[in-house]
Design a protein around this motif. Sequence first.
Motif, short mmCIF file in Angstrom:
data_model
loop_
_atom_site.label_atom_id
_atom_site.label_comp_id
_atom_site.label_asym_id
_atom_site.label_seq_id
_atom_site.Cartn_x
_atom_site.Cartn_y
_atom_site.Cartn_z
N HIS A 163 -6.82 6.33 -7.72
CA HIS A 163 -7.54 5.43 -6.80
C HIS A 163 -7.56 3.99 -7.32
O HIS A 163 -8.30 3.17 -6.79
N ILE B 170 -15.60 19.60 -7.11
CA ILE B 170 -14.31 18.95 -7.37
C ILE B 170 -13.67 19.55 -8.62
O ILE B 170 -12.47 19.87 -8.63
N LEU C 61 1.94 8.39 -3.40
CA LEU C 61 1.28 9.11 -4.50
C LEU C 61 0.34 10.17 -3.93
O LEU C 61 0.33 11.32 -4.37
N SER D 66 0.20 5.46 -0.78
CA SER D 66 0.30 6.52 0.23
C SER D 66 1.24 7.63 -0.22
O SER D 66 0.97 8.82 0.00
N PRO E 24 -10.02 18.32 -2.31
CA PRO E 24 -11.39 17.85 -2.51
C PRO E 24 -11.77 16.80 -1.47
O PRO E 24 -10.91 16.10 -0.94
N GLY E 25 -13.06 16.72 -1.16
CA GLY E 25 -13.54 15.73 -0.20
C GLY E 25 -14.41 14.69 -0.89
O GLY E 25 -14.93 14.94 -1.99
N PRO E 26 -14.56 13.52 -0.26
CA PRO E 26 -15.26 12.41 -0.92
C PRO E 26 -16.74 12.65 -1.16
O PRO E 26 -17.34 11.96 -1.98
N PHE F 185 0.13 14.51 -4.30
CA PHE F 185 -1.10 15.21 -4.68
C PHE F 185 -1.49 16.23 -3.60
O PHE F 185 -1.75 17.41 -3.89
N LEU G 23 -15.18 7.48 5.48
CA LEU G 23 -15.29 8.34 4.31
C LEU G 23 -16.25 7.82 3.25
O LEU G 23 -16.48 8.48 2.24
N ILE H 169 -5.06 2.33 -6.81
CA ILE H 169 -4.30 1.72 -5.71
C ILE H 169 -4.70 2.40 -4.40
O ILE H 169 -5.20 3.52 -4.41
N GLY H 170 -4.48 1.72 -3.29
CA GLY H 170 -4.69 2.33 -1.98
C GLY H 170 -6.00 1.96 -1.31
O GLY H 170 -6.80 1.20 -1.84
N ARG H 171 -6.20 2.55 -0.15
CA ARG H 171 -7.31 2.20 0.72
C ARG H 171 -8.03 3.46 1.19
O ARG H 171 -7.44 4.53 1.23
N SER H 172 -9.26 3.28 1.58
CA SER H 172 -9.98 4.36 2.26
C SER H 172 -10.57 3.84 3.56
O SER H 172 -11.02 2.70 3.64
N ARG I 282 0.81 -1.22 0.00
CA ARG I 282 0.00 0.00 0.00
C ARG I 282 0.85 1.27 0.00
O ARG I 282 0.36 2.35 -0.36
N LEU J 76 -6.58 11.68 -13.14
CA LEU J 76 -5.86 11.62 -11.86
C LEU J 76 -6.69 10.93 -10.78
O LEU J 76 -6.13 10.33 -9.85
N SER J 77 -8.01 11.00 -10.90
CA SER J 77 -8.85 10.21 -9.98
C SER J 77 -8.53 8.73 -10.12
O SER J 77 -8.74 7.94 -9.19
C1 HEM Z 1 -10.88 13.82 -7.21
C2 HEM Z 1 -10.87 14.15 -5.94
C3 HEM Z 1 -10.35 13.24 -4.86
C4 HEM Z 1 -10.98 12.95 -3.70
C5 HEM Z 1 -12.32 13.49 -3.23
C6 HEM Z 1 -10.14 12.02 -2.99
C7 HEM Z 1 -10.43 11.50 -1.74
C8 HEM Z 1 -9.74 10.48 -1.14
C9 HEM Z 1 -10.11 9.85 0.10
C10 HEM Z 1 -11.31 10.24 0.94
C11 HEM Z 1 -9.21 8.87 0.36
C12 HEM Z 1 -9.18 7.95 1.59
C13 HEM Z 1 -8.54 8.68 2.74
C14 HEM Z 1 -8.62 7.96 4.07
O1 HEM Z 1 -8.94 6.77 4.12
O2 HEM Z 1 -8.33 8.58 5.10
C15 HEM Z 1 -8.25 8.88 -0.71
C16 HEM Z 1 -7.17 8.03 -0.82
C17 HEM Z 1 -6.27 8.07 -1.84
N1 HEM Z 1 -6.19 9.02 -2.84
FE1 HEM Z 1 -7.62 10.36 -3.32
N2 HEM Z 1 -9.03 11.77 -3.73
C18 HEM Z 1 -9.11 12.50 -4.89
C19 HEM Z 1 -8.15 12.56 -5.88
C20 HEM Z 1 -6.96 11.89 -5.85
C21 HEM Z 1 -5.86 12.13 -6.77
C22 HEM Z 1 -5.84 13.20 -7.85
C23 HEM Z 1 -4.88 11.24 -6.44
C24 HEM Z 1 -3.52 11.06 -7.06
C25 HEM Z 1 -3.25 11.26 -8.32
C26 HEM Z 1 -5.36 10.47 -5.33
C27 HEM Z 1 -4.69 9.43 -4.75
C28 HEM Z 1 -5.14 8.72 -3.65
C29 HEM Z 1 -4.51 7.50 -3.18
C30 HEM Z 1 -3.35 6.79 -3.84
C31 HEM Z 1 -5.20 7.10 -2.03
C32 HEM Z 1 -4.90 5.90 -1.12
C33 HEM Z 1 -3.85 6.29 -0.11
C34 HEM Z 1 -3.45 5.17 0.84
O3 HEM Z 1 -3.89 4.03 0.70
O4 HEM Z 1 -2.67 5.48 1.77
N3 HEM Z 1 -6.60 10.90 -4.98
N4 HEM Z 1 -8.59 9.88 -1.60
#
Ligand code: HEM
Length: 334
Positions: A199, A178, A70, A68, A169-171, A74, A208, A201-204, A64, A195-196
């Motif tokens: 997502h 956004i 990446l 994180s 931005p928020g979820p 951002f 959220l 990869i990774g976790r939420s 993961r 860029l969205s």
């Molecule tokens: C479009 C608007 C976006 C929203 C609303 C958003 C929101 C979120 C949220 C709510 C999480 C989970 C956070 C948590 O669990 O505490 C997340 C995780 C993540 N976001 Fe976004 N995000 C957005 C755009 C992006 C962009 C542009 C990137 C990178 C290019 C990105 C990369 C990631 C990654 C990789 C994770 C997982 C991180 C991990 O597992 O540690 N997100 N995002």
Amino acid sequence: MEYSAGRDRRSRLCCLLGVVAAVLLCLGTAASGELTDDFYDDCCPNLDRIVRARVSAAMKAEPRMGASLLRLHFHDCFVNGCDGSILLDGSNSEKLAAPNLNSARGFEVVDAIKADIERACPGHVSCADVLALAAKYGVLLSGGPDYDVLLGRRDGLVANQSGADSNLPGPDDSISDITKRFKDVGLNTTDMVVLSGGHTIGRSRCALFSNRLANFSATNSVDPTLDSALASSLQQVCRGGDGNQTAALDDGSADAFDNHYFKNLLAKKGLLSSDQILFSSADAAAATKALVQAYGADSQRFFCDFGNSMVKMGNIAPLTGSAGQIRKKCRAVN
Ligand code: HEM
Ligand SMILES: *[C@@H]1O[C@H](CO)[C@@H](O)[C@H](O)[C@H]1NC(C)=O
Ligand SMILES: *[C@@H]1O[C@H](CO)[C@@H](O)[C@H](O)[C@H]1NC(C)=O
Ligand SMILES: *[C@@H]1O[C@H](CO)[C@@H](O)[C@H](O)[C@H]1NC(C)=O
Ligand SMILES: *[C@@H]1O[C@H](CO)[C@@H](O)[C@H](O)[C@H]1NC(C)=O
């Protein structure tokens, strides 16, 4: 805000002509004040190798971590530009802003990379650039595209907690909110959609997205744009918890950087509301839906556009020349 149009053009050409052409086309030098892909070639020739080795080790311990790192890049770039401000500790730290608190992670890995670099080439490489490179290797080592990171950023002198609260931005934001947050930093609708795809990869954390799940014992979902089988499995994950349990952002392909995220959106399997609305919202522009479909159908196009938009995001208001400083440690100004 400026970004290198010349580099952008080369990068697009790379998509058309392939890797061989990319190598040939990347020899150009940029004008002063612009980021370049050869910025540290003389003063820190092993930079890429050092970052890659550390990210690789961290991802072997926890896959993961690529995601994180990446996300850190951002969240850095959207607040005062890509200036390493998210890495600063202290009372105004961006780490304490709502989108980052108990959420942003990977800071220890950044510290370890920076320490290695300071041993190899002390005083040369900014924390903002370390983060841009760490994000690149997080993507690449997850199976994603190999784009050329532009370098030469310097580190900011202040963190901006309120800026993190207002710019990120928020979820549960609407698609127009956004879109505006991306537009405010010079990124357009294509950038936002592709860029969205980060997502993939990774976790939420459940906190959220659990508002989409009805109550946690129900098998039916309140959000009609969420697949009901996925909803019931998420209800199991989140049930009875404090909101800190996590689920994959890309259900079925959690740690692989691929276009499965977009395929999921076509099947109502986006995890966050902000993911699913790109395809399902009544407000989603036809262009947004068409992009989701295009990336879901064509992984090469996703990879190519993602690399280009990462370069564009990495060019948000960089400090160059003599602005800012090169921090010795990423958590504090010198
Ligand atoms: C479009 C608007 C976006 C929203 C609303 C958003 C929101 C979120 C949220 C709510 C999480 C989970 C956070 C948590 O669990 O505490 C997340 C995780 C993540 N976001 Fe976004 N995000 C957005 C755009 C992006 C962009 C542009 C990137 C990178 C290019 C990105 C990369 C990631 C990654 C990789 C994770 C997982 C991180 C991990 O597992 O540690 N997100 N995002
Ligand atoms: C913090 O960010 C906001 C929003 O981008 C900006 O208006 C403000 O000038 C920033 N403050 C500092 C001290 O950088
Ligand atoms: C967004 O900008 C890129 C260039 O950076 C361009 O190729 C693309 O067509 C733009 N998309 C929209 C929807 O304007
Ligand atoms: C909540 O759970 C109950 C019992 O499992 C179910 O009957 C009800 O429909 C659920 N509510 C919603 C809004 O899904
Ligand atoms: C999640 O974990 C953090 C840190 O351990 C804790 O402060 C918080 O109360 C927990 N619950 C939620 C809903 O975030």
